[in-house]
Scaffold this active site. Structure first.
Site, PDB file in Angstrom:
ATOM      1  N   ASP A  98       0.867  -1.177   0.000  1.00  0.00           N
ATOM      2  CA  ASP A  98       0.000   0.000   0.000  1.00  0.00           C
ATOM      3  C   ASP A  98       0.913   1.240   0.000  1.00  0.00           C
ATOM      4  OD1 ASP A  98      -3.235   0.328   1.512  1.00  0.00           O
ATOM      5  OD2 ASP A  98      -2.087   1.862   0.423  1.00  0.00           O
ATOM      6  N   ASP A 199      -2.541   4.825  -2.569  1.00  0.00           N
ATOM      7  CA  ASP A 199      -3.481   5.565  -1.727  1.00  0.00           C
ATOM      8  C   ASP A 199      -3.748   6.964  -2.304  1.00  0.00           C
ATOM      9  OD1 ASP A 199      -4.821   5.561   0.922  1.00  0.00           O
ATOM     10  OD2 ASP A 199      -3.537   7.292   1.255  1.00  0.00           O
ATOM     11  N   GLU A 255      -6.011   4.272  -6.067  1.00  0.00           N
ATOM     12  CA  GLU A 255      -7.240   4.639  -5.361  1.00  0.00           C
ATOM     13  C   GLU A 255      -7.575   6.055  -5.812  1.00  0.00           C
ATOM     14  OE1 GLU A 255      -7.281   6.029  -1.433  1.00  0.00           O
ATOM     15  OE2 GLU A 255      -9.169   5.091  -0.925  1.00  0.00           O
ATOM     16  N   HIS A 328     -11.059  -1.579   3.809  1.00  0.00           N
ATOM     17  CA  HIS A 328     -10.890  -1.152   5.210  1.00  0.00           C
ATOM     18  C   HIS A 328     -11.537   0.206   5.484  1.00  0.00           C
ATOM     19  CE1 HIS A 328      -7.922   0.878   2.879  1.00  0.00           C
ATOM     20  NE2 HIS A 328      -7.697   1.702   3.877  1.00  0.00           N
ATOM     21  N   ASP A 329     -12.015   0.853   4.401  1.00  0.00           N
ATOM     22  CA  ASP A 329     -12.685   2.157   4.563  1.00  0.00           C
ATOM     23  C   ASP A 329     -14.205   2.040   4.467  1.00  0.00           C
ATOM     24  OD1 ASP A 329     -10.225   3.861   2.515  1.00  0.00           O
ATOM     25  OD2 ASP A 329     -10.285   3.578   4.693  1.00  0.00           O
TER      26      ASP A 329
HETATM   27  O1  TEU Z   1      -8.743   6.655   1.713  1.00  0.00           O
HETATM   28  C1  TEU Z   1      -9.071   7.813   0.964  1.00  0.00           C
HETATM   29  C2  TEU Z   1     -10.418   8.267   1.307  1.00  0.00           C
HETATM   30  O2  TEU Z   1     -11.000   9.085   0.662  1.00  0.00           O
HETATM   31  C3  TEU Z   1     -11.012   7.703   2.528  1.00  0.00           C
HETATM   32  O3  TEU Z   1     -11.202   8.795   3.342  1.00  0.00           O
HETATM   33  C4  TEU Z   1     -12.288   6.979   2.157  1.00  0.00           C
HETATM   34  O4  TEU Z   1     -12.696   7.305   0.881  1.00  0.00           O
HETATM   35  C5  TEU Z   1     -13.373   7.440   3.074  1.00  0.00           C
HETATM   36  O5  TEU Z   1     -12.897   7.200   4.356  1.00  0.00           O
HETATM   37  C6  TEU Z   1     -14.633   6.624   2.829  1.00  0.00           C
HETATM   38  O6  TEU Z   1     -15.624   7.231   3.576  1.00  0.00           O
HETATM   39  C7  TEU Z   1      -7.354   6.372   1.778  1.00  0.00           C
HETATM   40  C8  TEU Z   1      -7.175   5.181   2.698  1.00  0.00           C
HETATM   41  O7  TEU Z   1      -7.840   4.058   2.135  1.00  0.00           O
HETATM   42  C9  TEU Z   1      -7.748   5.555   4.035  1.00  0.00           C
HETATM   43  O8  TEU Z   1      -7.719   4.440   4.930  1.00  0.00           O
HETATM   44  C10 TEU Z   1      -6.902   6.682   4.601  1.00  0.00           C
HETATM   45  O9  TEU Z   1      -7.481   7.108   5.820  1.00  0.00           O
HETATM   46  C11 TEU Z   1      -6.866   7.870   3.627  1.00  0.00           C
HETATM   47  O10 TEU Z   1      -6.630   7.488   2.278  1.00  0.00           O
HETATM   48  C12 TEU Z   1      -5.709   8.788   3.998  1.00  0.00           C
HETATM   49  O11 TEU Z   1      -4.505   8.109   3.739  1.00  0.00           O
END
Ligand code: TEU
Ligand code: CA
Length: 556
Positions: A98, A199, A255, A328-329
């Site tokens: 990642d 990311d 992403e 995970h989000d």
């Molecule tokens: O996520 C990017 C992001 O926009 C996240 O905030 C996600 O879309 C949102 O939480 C959904 O509601 C990436 C990573 O996957 C996330 O875990 C990190 O917190 C974020 O970037 C910052 O690195």
């Protein structure tokens, strides 16, 4: 359509903090992952994407990196990581890293230098602006609450952080920053990693005017239009591809929150020389309201069908899709898109697996979704750990935009912590995840929903995932086939055809808890091979009365 390993792979995402704890400190770790490689191999997956395990002060669970070349102590050592790579490769499994390079931790040595003085050589590694009328340089809100600008007294300037104030955005306009990142990426490729999940990579180029955004939540301006898909993002990715990616046989997935079809073709176009594929988020954002994701409304099925079909149809032939329900989000797939009521959890999880693994694009299975793990529905804000959830709860309730009770209901559906509870291995204490105290609560349904129980039950969600993965791999048409939506207006069923050389497949998924009538297409009506059915049916003919959440794949 040229055959390529990353197009034919099934990816499994591990959130290392919650996957398997091997040393009893309540936190998952590298040796815990190593212990489960055979488990992953038996499921039939090919690639493992592991969320960050690099040094971090843990403000955003590792997405705030303070040293790109050191493993975070609580996960283990570099030697253990290299052993994980070796043992994964011995099993024919690949590992994606990642890559978090839109921002670093504020404890990264670069930022410590950058903030120390205006003429420090690292100053322009980050984005610094003077006050505007004595306040923040613009009205952007940060993803994790508050302004996107943090005042730094020492040099009397503000620095940009699109996420938490401990995650300052790197200044990608600075060629030295790009060179540092590319060098670090190359260093990891030399170690033998098999690719990168990148990311928020769509955010590395900001609108140089930094204009105010539209205030949609009554608090701050929306920065997305000015920090996603910015003016130089494709230039930077072409440079990354030329200097690093093109030198290795690796897989890349960006992403790209806020990405459109047109932008996706630039990021992941077969002729773009940037990335292999991107994650789009239109489907997981269905139902978002005035407070964005903080809503209790689930989703409109017709909108879901329209979005998924659009991405299938419009990328075909020009770029490769990624397909996911969760990560995970996101909340648990079966709670967000299926039905986690006891009588429907398993059958709807199998329906989602059928859909996930019969669309065009690389499928991503999030840890635990192969069990049909569901949202834990935490009752108290003290049960939550996620910076995004905790800040949103505080910010929105203090601003009286929503009551605490309502916000807790929104968290039960949409908090990122829903997917971050410990992996459920068996019915022993803490679901066999740890012999210690888990960093976050375990879902109370672990005595019934766990790997041990599901491996022993041939009708389990786990066995269905294993079978559906095998069906996908045995039929290239389910990987490469052209997609045609059928029954466009059917209010319950997502039905589509996949055509590839002489093969034609028909997939039908009932996304509802009610029976649904479906007439099979002419060519399938006279009976054909049923490759899989989540109700175990062997044949389908003519007109089908689909049961709640029934799904099947036919082939002629
Ligand atoms: O996520 C990017 C992001 O926009 C996240 O905030 C996600 O879309 C949102 O939480 C959904 O509601 C990436 C990573 O996957 C996330 O875990 C990190 O917190 C974020 O970037 C910052 O690195
Ligand atoms: Ca541990």
């Amino acid at each position: 359509m040229s055959r390529t390993w990353w197009k034919e792979s099934v990816v499994y995402q591990i959130y290392p903090t919650s996957f398997m704890d091997s040393n009893g400190d309540g936190i998952g770790d590298i040796n815990g992952i190593r212990q489960k490689l055979d488990y992953l191999k038996s499921l039939g997956i090919d690639v493992i994407w592991i969320s960050p395990m690099l040094e971090s002060p843990w403000d955003d669970n590792g997405y705030d990196i303070s040293d790109y070349r050191r493993i975070q102590k609580m996960f283990g050592t570099m030697e253990e990581y290299e052993l994980l790579l070796k043992e994964a490769h011995e099993r024919g499994l690949k590992i994606l890293m990642d890559l978090v390079v839109n921002h670093t931790s504020d404890e990264h040595a670069w930022f410590v230098e950058s903030r120390s003085s205006k003429d420090n050589p690292y100053r322009d590694y980050y984005i610094w602006k003077p006050a505007r009328d004595g306040k923040e340089p613009n009205n952007w809100g940060a993803c994790f609450g508050g302004s996107s600008w943090e005042y730094d007294e020492k040099t009397d300037m503000y620095y940009l952080h699109c996420f938490s104030k401990k995650q300052p955005d790197l200044n990608w306009e600075n060629p030295t920053v790009r060179a540092e990142v590319f060098d670090m990426m190359d260093w990891w490729c030399q170690k033998g990693i098999d690719g990168f999940r990148m990311d928020v990579i769509s955010m590395i180029s900001k609108d140089p005017q930094f204009p105010d955004g539209e205030v949609t939540n009554g608090l701050y301006g929306n920065a997305s239009p000015y920090c996603c898909n910015g003016p130089h993002v494709h230039e930077y990715l072409k440079e990354m591809n030329e200097k690093v990616l093109s030198k290795y046989d690796i897989m890349t997935v960006g992403e790209t929150a806020g990405v459109t079809i047109q932008e996706a073709k630039k990021y992941a176009g077969y002729d773009s020389s940037e990335l292999n594929m991107v994650f789009q988020f239109e489907h997981v954002e269905i139902g978002d309201g005035r407070l964005g994701k903080w809503t209790t409304s689930r989703y409109d099925f017709m909108e879901l069908k329209k979005i998924l079909s659009k991405w299938q149809r419009e990328l075909h032939g020009s770029a490769w899709n990624s397909i996911f329900w969760g990560n995970h989000d996101q909340p648990r797939a079966v709670s967000r898109f299926g039905n986690d009521a006891p009588e429907y959890r398993e059958i709807s999880a199998k329906m989602l697996a059928t859909c996930l693994l019969s669309l065009q694009g690389t499928p991503y299975i999030y840890q635990g979704d192969e069990l049909g793990m569901s949202n834990p529905r935490f009752e108290n804000i003290t049960d939550y750990r996620d910076i995004e959830s905790l800040h949103a709860f505080q910010e929105y309730t203090e601003a009286k935009l929503i009551s605490e009770e309502e916000m807790l209901e929104c968290l039960k559906l949409r908090s990122r912590d829903n997917a971050r509870t410990p992996m459920q291995w068996d019915d022993s204490a803490n679901a066999g995840f740890t012999s210690g105290t888990p960093w976050i609560g375990v879902n109370k349904n672990y005595p019934e929903v766990n790997v041990k129980a599901e491996l022993a039950d041939e009708n389990s969600v786990w066995h269905y995932y294993q079978k559906m993965i095998a069906v996908r791999k045995a039929h290239l048409g389910l990987i490469y086939g052209a997609f045609t939506l059928l029954e466009d207006e059917h209010p319950q069923i997502f039905a589509y055809k996949r055509k590839y050389e002489k093969e034609t497949y028909f997939v039908a998924c009932n996304f509802s808890d009610a029976e649904a009538v479906l007439s099979l297409p002419e060519e399938f009506a006279a009976g054909c091979e049923c490759l899989i059915s989540n109700y175990g049916r062997e044949t389908y003919e003519d007109t089908v009365k689909m049961k709640p959440y029934e799904a099947f794949v036919l082939k002629i």
